[in-house]
Design a protein around this motif. Structure first.
Motif, PDB file in Angstrom:
ATOM      1  N   LEU A  27       4.721  19.125  26.413  1.00  0.00           N
ATOM      2  CA  LEU A  27       3.660  19.206  25.412  1.00  0.00           C
ATOM      3  C   LEU A  27       4.057  20.140  24.276  1.00  0.00           C
ATOM      4  O   LEU A  27       3.887  19.820  23.092  1.00  0.00           O
ATOM      5  CB  LEU A  27       2.345  19.669  26.038  1.00  0.00           C
ATOM      6  N   ALA A  28       4.620  21.294  24.607  1.00  0.00           N
ATOM      7  CA  ALA A  28       5.064  22.233  23.572  1.00  0.00           C
ATOM      8  C   ALA A  28       6.155  21.601  22.714  1.00  0.00           C
ATOM      9  O   ALA A  28       6.159  21.770  21.487  1.00  0.00           O
ATOM     10  CB  ALA A  28       5.560  23.525  24.204  1.00  0.00           C
ATOM     11  N   ALA A  29       7.062  20.858  23.337  1.00  0.00           N
ATOM     12  CA  ALA A  29       8.131  20.197  22.579  1.00  0.00           C
ATOM     13  C   ALA A  29       7.559  19.204  21.570  1.00  0.00           C
ATOM     14  O   ALA A  29       7.996  19.166  20.416  1.00  0.00           O
ATOM     15  CB  ALA A  29       9.096  19.497  23.529  1.00  0.00           C
ATOM     16  N   VAL A  30       6.585  18.427  21.993  1.00  0.00           N
ATOM     17  CA  VAL A  30       5.952  17.463  21.080  1.00  0.00           C
ATOM     18  C   VAL A  30       5.257  18.197  19.937  1.00  0.00           C
ATOM     19  O   VAL A  30       5.330  17.776  18.774  1.00  0.00           O
ATOM     20  CB  VAL A  30       4.964  16.551  21.851  1.00  0.00           C
ATOM     21  N   LEU A  31       4.586  19.297  20.243  1.00  0.00           N
ATOM     22  CA  LEU A  31       3.912  20.069  19.202  1.00  0.00           C
ATOM     23  C   LEU A  31       4.920  20.689  18.235  1.00  0.00           C
ATOM     24  O   LEU A  31       4.678  20.739  17.020  1.00  0.00           O
ATOM     25  CB  LEU A  31       3.023  21.142  19.828  1.00  0.00           C
ATOM     26  N   HIS A  32       6.064  21.135  18.731  1.00  0.00           N
ATOM     27  CA  HIS A  32       7.105  21.667  17.851  1.00  0.00           C
ATOM     28  C   HIS A  32       7.668  20.564  16.951  1.00  0.00           C
ATOM     29  O   HIS A  32       7.936  20.802  15.770  1.00  0.00           O
ATOM     30  CB  HIS A  32       8.230  22.327  18.653  1.00  0.00           C
ATOM     31  N   VAL A  33       7.853  19.376  17.487  1.00  0.00           N
ATOM     32  CA  VAL A  33       8.316  18.252  16.657  1.00  0.00           C
ATOM     33  C   VAL A  33       7.271  17.935  15.586  1.00  0.00           C
ATOM     34  O   VAL A  33       7.604  17.742  14.413  1.00  0.00           O
ATOM     35  CB  VAL A  33       8.644  17.009  17.513  1.00  0.00           C
ATOM     36  N   ALA A  34       6.006  17.889  15.975  1.00  0.00           N
ATOM     37  CA  ALA A  34       4.937  17.636  15.007  1.00  0.00           C
ATOM     38  C   ALA A  34       4.935  18.704  13.917  1.00  0.00           C
ATOM     39  O   ALA A  34       4.714  18.404  12.732  1.00  0.00           O
ATOM     40  CB  ALA A  34       3.582  17.584  15.710  1.00  0.00           C
ATOM     41  N   ARG A  35       5.197  19.936  14.297  1.00  0.00           N
ATOM     42  CA  ARG A  35       5.257  21.021  13.312  1.00  0.00           C
ATOM     43  C   ARG A  35       6.389  20.796  12.326  1.00  0.00           C
ATOM     44  O   ARG A  35       6.215  20.984  11.111  1.00  0.00           O
ATOM     45  CB  ARG A  35       5.455  22.365  14.029  1.00  0.00           C
ATOM     46  N   ARG A  66      -1.073  25.549   6.725  1.00  0.00           N
ATOM     47  CA  ARG A  66      -1.875  26.056   7.835  1.00  0.00           C
ATOM     48  C   ARG A  66      -1.830  25.105   9.031  1.00  0.00           C
ATOM     49  O   ARG A  66      -1.866  25.546  10.178  1.00  0.00           O
ATOM     50  CB  ARG A  66      -3.324  26.310   7.400  1.00  0.00           C
ATOM     51  N   LEU A  67      -1.746  23.800   8.783  1.00  0.00           N
ATOM     52  CA  LEU A  67      -1.617  22.842   9.880  1.00  0.00           C
ATOM     53  C   LEU A  67      -0.315  23.088  10.637  1.00  0.00           C
ATOM     54  O   LEU A  67      -0.292  23.083  11.872  1.00  0.00           O
ATOM     55  CB  LEU A  67      -1.666  21.407   9.351  1.00  0.00           C
ATOM     56  N   GLY A  68       0.769  23.331   9.913  1.00  0.00           N
ATOM     57  CA  GLY A  68       2.041  23.666  10.565  1.00  0.00           C
ATOM     58  C   GLY A  68       1.924  24.922  11.408  1.00  0.00           C
ATOM     59  O   GLY A  68       2.450  24.995  12.522  1.00  0.00           O
ATOM     60  N   ASP A  69       1.211  25.923  10.877  1.00  0.00           N
ATOM     61  CA  ASP A  69       0.996  27.155  11.647  1.00  0.00           C
ATOM     62  C   ASP A  69       0.182  26.883  12.915  1.00  0.00           C
ATOM     63  O   ASP A  69       0.473  27.434  13.976  1.00  0.00           O
ATOM     64  CB  ASP A  69       0.281  28.205  10.796  1.00  0.00           C
ATOM     65  N   LEU A  70      -0.845  26.046  12.795  1.00  0.00           N
ATOM     66  CA  LEU A  70      -1.654  25.708  13.970  1.00  0.00           C
ATOM     67  C   LEU A  70      -0.815  25.000  15.020  1.00  0.00           C
ATOM     68  O   LEU A  70      -0.910  25.316  16.213  1.00  0.00           O
ATOM     69  CB  LEU A  70      -2.852  24.840  13.578  1.00  0.00           C
ATOM     70  N   LEU A  71       0.023  24.071  14.613  1.00  0.00           N
ATOM     71  CA  LEU A  71       0.871  23.360  15.580  1.00  0.00           C
ATOM     72  C   LEU A  71       1.815  24.327  16.293  1.00  0.00           C
ATOM     73  O   LEU A  71       2.062  24.193  17.496  1.00  0.00           O
ATOM     74  CB  LEU A  71       1.645  22.238  14.880  1.00  0.00           C
ATOM     75  N   PHE A  72       2.319  25.323  15.577  1.00  0.00           N
ATOM     76  CA  PHE A  72       3.177  26.337  16.187  1.00  0.00           C
ATOM     77  C   PHE A  72       2.406  27.132  17.240  1.00  0.00           C
ATOM     78  O   PHE A  72       2.886  27.337  18.368  1.00  0.00           O
ATOM     79  CB  PHE A  72       3.721  27.268  15.091  1.00  0.00           C
ATOM     80  N   VAL A  73       1.210  27.574  16.877  1.00  0.00           N
ATOM     81  CA  VAL A  73       0.378  28.347  17.804  1.00  0.00           C
ATOM     82  C   VAL A  73       0.001  27.494  19.017  1.00  0.00           C
ATOM     83  O   VAL A  73       0.010  27.980  20.151  1.00  0.00           O
ATOM     84  CB  VAL A  73      -0.869  28.900  17.088  1.00  0.00           C
ATOM     85  N   LEU A  74      -0.312  26.231  18.785  1.00  0.00           N
ATOM     86  CA  LEU A  74      -0.660  25.342  19.902  1.00  0.00           C
ATOM     87  C   LEU A  74       0.521  25.150  20.849  1.00  0.00           C
ATOM     88  O   LEU A  74       0.334  25.076  22.072  1.00  0.00           O
ATOM     89  CB  LEU A  74      -1.163  23.995  19.389  1.00  0.00           C
ATOM     90  N   ALA A  75       1.739  25.087  20.309  1.00  0.00           N
ATOM     91  CA  ALA A  75       2.925  24.964  21.163  1.00  0.00           C
ATOM     92  C   ALA A  75       3.082  26.214  22.024  1.00  0.00           C
ATOM     93  O   ALA A  75       3.342  26.121  23.230  1.00  0.00           O
ATOM     94  CB  ALA A  75       4.166  24.735  20.307  1.00  0.00           C
ATOM     95  N   ARG A  76       2.900  27.373  21.410  1.00  0.00           N
ATOM     96  CA  ARG A  76       2.975  28.623  22.180  1.00  0.00           C
ATOM     97  C   ARG A  76       1.875  28.678  23.234  1.00  0.00           C
ATOM     98  O   ARG A  76       2.107  29.092  24.374  1.00  0.00           O
ATOM     99  CB  ARG A  76       2.870  29.828  21.253  1.00  0.00           C
ATOM    100  N   HIS A  77       0.685  28.246  22.863  1.00  0.00           N
ATOM    101  CA  HIS A  77      -0.447  28.244  23.789  1.00  0.00           C
ATOM    102  C   HIS A  77      -0.189  27.281  24.958  1.00  0.00           C
ATOM    103  O   HIS A  77      -0.503  27.597  26.110  1.00  0.00           O
ATOM    104  CB  HIS A  77      -1.721  27.863  23.036  1.00  0.00           C
TER     105      HIS A  77
END
Length: 94
Positions: A27-35, A66-77
Motif C-alpha cells: 500500500l505504501a509503495a502504491v501511495l509513493h508511486v501516486a505521489r 498539497r496532494l503530493g504531500d498528503l500522498l507522502f504522509v499516507l504512505a508513511r501512515h
C-alpha cells in the motif's frame, strides 16, 4: 481539506530528521508511486502556467503540491499502521 487530512494523518508519525526512501508495504509503495505521478503533474502544470495566454484554474499548483504531500504522509501512515519503520536515505547508498 487537504491540510486537515495531512495534519490528521501526520499526528501519529515521528518527525522526519532525514529523507526517507519510498519503501515499505505494498500500500505504501502504491501511495509513493501516486505521489511521484502527482509531482510530475505539478511540474507540468507549472510549465503550462508559464506559457503565454495560459490561464490555470485558481490554486491548481498549490492543490497538486498539497496532494503530493498528503500522498507522502499516507504512505508513511500505511507503513506505521502495520509496524514498518521508515527507511532513511543515506548519501553512501548512491
Amino acid at each position: 481539506e487537504l491540510e486537515r487530512a495531512i495534519d490528521r494523518h501526520e499526528a501519529g508519525l515521528e518527525p522526519l530528521s532525514s529523507f526517507i526512501l519510498p519503501a515499505g508495504t505494498p500500500l505504501a509503495a502504491v501511495l509513493h508511486v501516486a505521489r511521484t505521478v502527482c509531482r510530475r503533474a505539478e511540474r507540468r502544470v507549472v510549465q503550462l502556467g508559464a506559457m503565454p495566454d495560459m490561464r490555470l484554474p485558481v490554486n491548481a499548483i498549490e492543490y497538486l503540491n498539497r496532494l503530493g504531500d498528503l500522498l507522502f504522509v499516507l504512505a508513511r501512515h500505511a507503513n506505521k499502521s502495520v509496524g514498518v519503520i521508515d527507511d532513511p536515505w543515506h548519501p553512501s547508498r548512491t
